[in-house]
Design a protein around this motif. Structure first.
Motif, PDB file in Angstrom:
ATOM      1  N   TRP A  85       8.789  51.443  58.705  1.00  0.00           N
ATOM      2  CA  TRP A  85       9.229  51.221  57.299  1.00  0.00           C
ATOM      3  C   TRP A  85      10.509  51.837  56.840  1.00  0.00           C
ATOM      4  CZ3 TRP A  85       9.561  53.706  52.501  1.00  0.00           C
ATOM      5  CH2 TRP A  85       9.390  52.901  51.357  1.00  0.00           C
ATOM      6  N   PRO A  86      11.103  51.239  55.833  1.00  0.00           N
ATOM      7  CA  PRO A  86      10.986  50.265  55.046  1.00  0.00           C
ATOM      8  C   PRO A  86      11.525  48.863  55.654  1.00  0.00           C
ATOM      9  CG  PRO A  86      12.932  51.117  54.170  1.00  0.00           C
ATOM     10  CD  PRO A  86      12.490  51.996  55.604  1.00  0.00           C
ATOM     11  N   LEU A  94      11.345  42.221  49.878  1.00  0.00           N
ATOM     12  CA  LEU A  94      11.547  42.404  48.639  1.00  0.00           C
ATOM     13  C   LEU A  94      13.053  43.060  48.411  1.00  0.00           C
ATOM     14  CD1 LEU A  94      10.570  42.096  45.637  1.00  0.00           C
ATOM     15  CD2 LEU A  94       9.585  44.627  46.236  1.00  0.00           C
ATOM     16  N   MET A  95      13.323  43.688  49.414  1.00  0.00           N
ATOM     17  CA  MET A  95      14.621  44.250  49.637  1.00  0.00           C
ATOM     18  C   MET A  95      15.753  43.145  49.320  1.00  0.00           C
ATOM     19  SD  MET A  95      16.453  46.772  52.522  1.00  0.00           S
ATOM     20  CE  MET A  95      14.690  47.681  52.520  1.00  0.00           C
ATOM     21  N   TRP A  96      15.732  42.074  50.397  1.00  0.00           N
ATOM     22  CA  TRP A  96      16.689  40.974  50.145  1.00  0.00           C
ATOM     23  C   TRP A  96      16.395  40.233  48.840  1.00  0.00           C
ATOM     24  CZ3 TRP A  96      20.938  41.057  52.475  1.00  0.00           C
ATOM     25  CH2 TRP A  96      21.063  41.734  53.856  1.00  0.00           C
ATOM     26  N   LEU A  97      15.093  39.943  48.724  1.00  0.00           N
ATOM     27  CA  LEU A  97      15.063  39.194  47.458  1.00  0.00           C
ATOM     28  C   LEU A  97      15.399  39.783  45.905  1.00  0.00           C
ATOM     29  CD1 LEU A  97      13.442  36.893  46.051  1.00  0.00           C
ATOM     30  CD2 LEU A  97      11.496  38.262  45.759  1.00  0.00           C
ATOM     31  N   TYR A 195      14.772  47.597  41.600  1.00  0.00           N
ATOM     32  CA  TYR A 195      15.627  48.519  41.954  1.00  0.00           C
ATOM     33  C   TYR A 195      15.351  49.960  42.039  1.00  0.00           C
ATOM     34  CZ  TYR A 195      19.477  45.431  43.438  1.00  0.00           C
ATOM     35  OH  TYR A 195      19.975  44.477  44.198  1.00  0.00           O
ATOM     36  N   VAL A 196      14.839  50.493  40.799  1.00  0.00           N
ATOM     37  CA  VAL A 196      14.325  51.901  40.404  1.00  0.00           C
ATOM     38  C   VAL A 196      13.272  52.247  41.465  1.00  0.00           C
ATOM     39  CG1 VAL A 196      13.328  53.463  38.695  1.00  0.00           C
ATOM     40  CG2 VAL A 196      15.199  51.849  37.972  1.00  0.00           C
ATOM     41  N   MET A 197      12.295  51.504  41.674  1.00  0.00           N
ATOM     42  CA  MET A 197      11.342  51.479  42.625  1.00  0.00           C
ATOM     43  C   MET A 197      11.822  51.968  44.181  1.00  0.00           C
ATOM     44  SD  MET A 197       8.186  49.280  43.611  1.00  0.00           S
ATOM     45  CE  MET A 197       9.173  47.771  44.034  1.00  0.00           C
ATOM     46  N   PHE A 198      12.714  50.876  44.408  1.00  0.00           N
ATOM     47  CA  PHE A 198      13.436  50.924  45.614  1.00  0.00           C
ATOM     48  C   PHE A 198      14.073  52.518  45.939  1.00  0.00           C
ATOM     49  CE2 PHE A 198      12.117  46.869  46.997  1.00  0.00           C
ATOM     50  CZ  PHE A 198      12.136  46.959  48.202  1.00  0.00           C
ATOM     51  N   THR A 199      14.848  52.832  44.804  1.00  0.00           N
ATOM     52  CA  THR A 199      15.414  54.104  44.985  1.00  0.00           C
ATOM     53  C   THR A 199      14.413  55.272  44.938  1.00  0.00           C
ATOM     54  OG1 THR A 199      17.421  53.235  43.728  1.00  0.00           O
ATOM     55  CG2 THR A 199      17.162  55.514  43.758  1.00  0.00           C
ATOM     56  N   LEU A 205      18.101  49.927  52.293  1.00  0.00           N
ATOM     57  CA  LEU A 205      18.631  50.018  53.720  1.00  0.00           C
ATOM     58  C   LEU A 205      19.991  49.058  53.348  1.00  0.00           C
ATOM     59  CD1 LEU A 205      16.034  49.063  56.081  1.00  0.00           C
ATOM     60  CD2 LEU A 205      16.967  51.183  55.618  1.00  0.00           C
ATOM     61  N   ASP A 206      21.020  49.882  53.862  1.00  0.00           N
ATOM     62  CA  ASP A 206      22.513  49.091  53.730  1.00  0.00           C
ATOM     63  C   ASP A 206      23.140  48.280  54.815  1.00  0.00           C
ATOM     64  OD1 ASP A 206      22.594  50.006  51.054  1.00  0.00           O
ATOM     65  OD2 ASP A 206      23.506  51.898  51.728  1.00  0.00           O
ATOM     66  N   TYR A 207      22.271  47.904  55.860  1.00  0.00           N
ATOM     67  CA  TYR A 207      22.714  47.118  57.037  1.00  0.00           C
ATOM     68  C   TYR A 207      23.313  45.947  56.513  1.00  0.00           C
ATOM     69  CZ  TYR A 207      18.428  44.513  57.584  1.00  0.00           C
ATOM     70  OH  TYR A 207      17.562  43.714  57.049  1.00  0.00           O
ATOM     71  N   LYS A 208      24.131  45.040  57.368  1.00  0.00           N
ATOM     72  CA  LYS A 208      24.526  43.887  56.812  1.00  0.00           C
ATOM     73  C   LYS A 208      23.741  42.795  57.591  1.00  0.00           C
ATOM     74  CE  LYS A 208      29.381  45.164  56.364  1.00  0.00           C
ATOM     75  NZ  LYS A 208      29.512  45.097  54.917  1.00  0.00           N
TER      76      LYS A 208
END
Length: 209
Positions: A85-86, A94-97, A195-199, A205-208
């Motif tokens: 995870w994540p 949800l990260m990409w959405l 966004y607040v929840m993910f933070t 994650l910042d991968y491309k």
């Protein structure tokens, strides 16, 4: 403005959590937004949004009583998948959405704020470019960035875009912008809450791609 106003987002819950069922109902109607931009380059973003919604919906449907909010889904997957995870399941979807939703939010807000390119005031290129650079660009590789740059350069006229949002109906620009502002109230609050929840959960994650 029927594309947006027929399926508005609901208010975020008092504790800033997002009701899963209501979120999925509203967001499932958003993929056609990218058809309004006129370029087939946006088809992958449209497909990604639809696919990610389906993945989250599948997890939610497996236990609606447990996954009443998006946060509960992330918490359950974090506990179940541990070190993976994540980058798994509905969390990754949800990260990409949320990035696609942020693109829509920034672009619509830019339009509502009447931001324009002085040299090409009738185009929405400046609005779409601002949204892409803020929400998606850093997650795309060089080739994908070049494709999007070309697509943004060919962005439609403002009147054509607003007409597409209105499902082909002739509309006054100011009426459209006012409805966009109305739509953005709960939509922006929802995207911000995700966004607040993910933070807060250290789930970003910042991968491309």
């Amino acid at each position: 403005m029927a594309l947006l106003m027929e399926h508005q987002f609901r208010e975020v819950l008092e504790d800033q959590q997002v009701d899963t069922e209501l979120f999925l109902e509203a967001v499932s109607h958003l993929p056609p937004f990218f058809d309004c931009l006129g370029s087939k380059v946006f088809a992958p973003v449209k497909a990604d949004i639809a696919g990610n919604v389906s993945k989250i919906k599948a997890v939610y449907s497996s236990d609606p009583g447990r996954y009443t909010t998006l946060q509960r889904i992330l918490e359950a997957e974090k506990e179940a998948h541990s070190s993976e995870w994540p980058k798994v399941g509905a969390t990754l979807a949800l990260m990409w959405l949320k990035r696609g939703l942020r693109f829509i939010q920034i672009m619509l807000q830019s339009l509502a704020d009447r931001e324009r390119d002085e040299k090409n005031p009738d185009l929405i290129r400046v609005n779409a470019t601002k949204a892409y650079e803020a929400a998606l660009k850093k997650y795309h590789g060089w080739l994908v960035q070049k494709l999007f740059t070309a697509a943004l350069y060919a962005a439609p006229y403002r009147s054509d875009f607003l007409k597409a949002l209105s499902k082909g109906q002739e509309v006054e620009e100011e009426d459209c912008l006012q409805q966009i502002r109305q739509f953005l109230v709960n939509f922006t609050a929802t995207v911000d809450a995700i966004y607040v929840m993910f933070t807060a959960m250290n789930a970003e994650l910042d991968y491309k791609a």
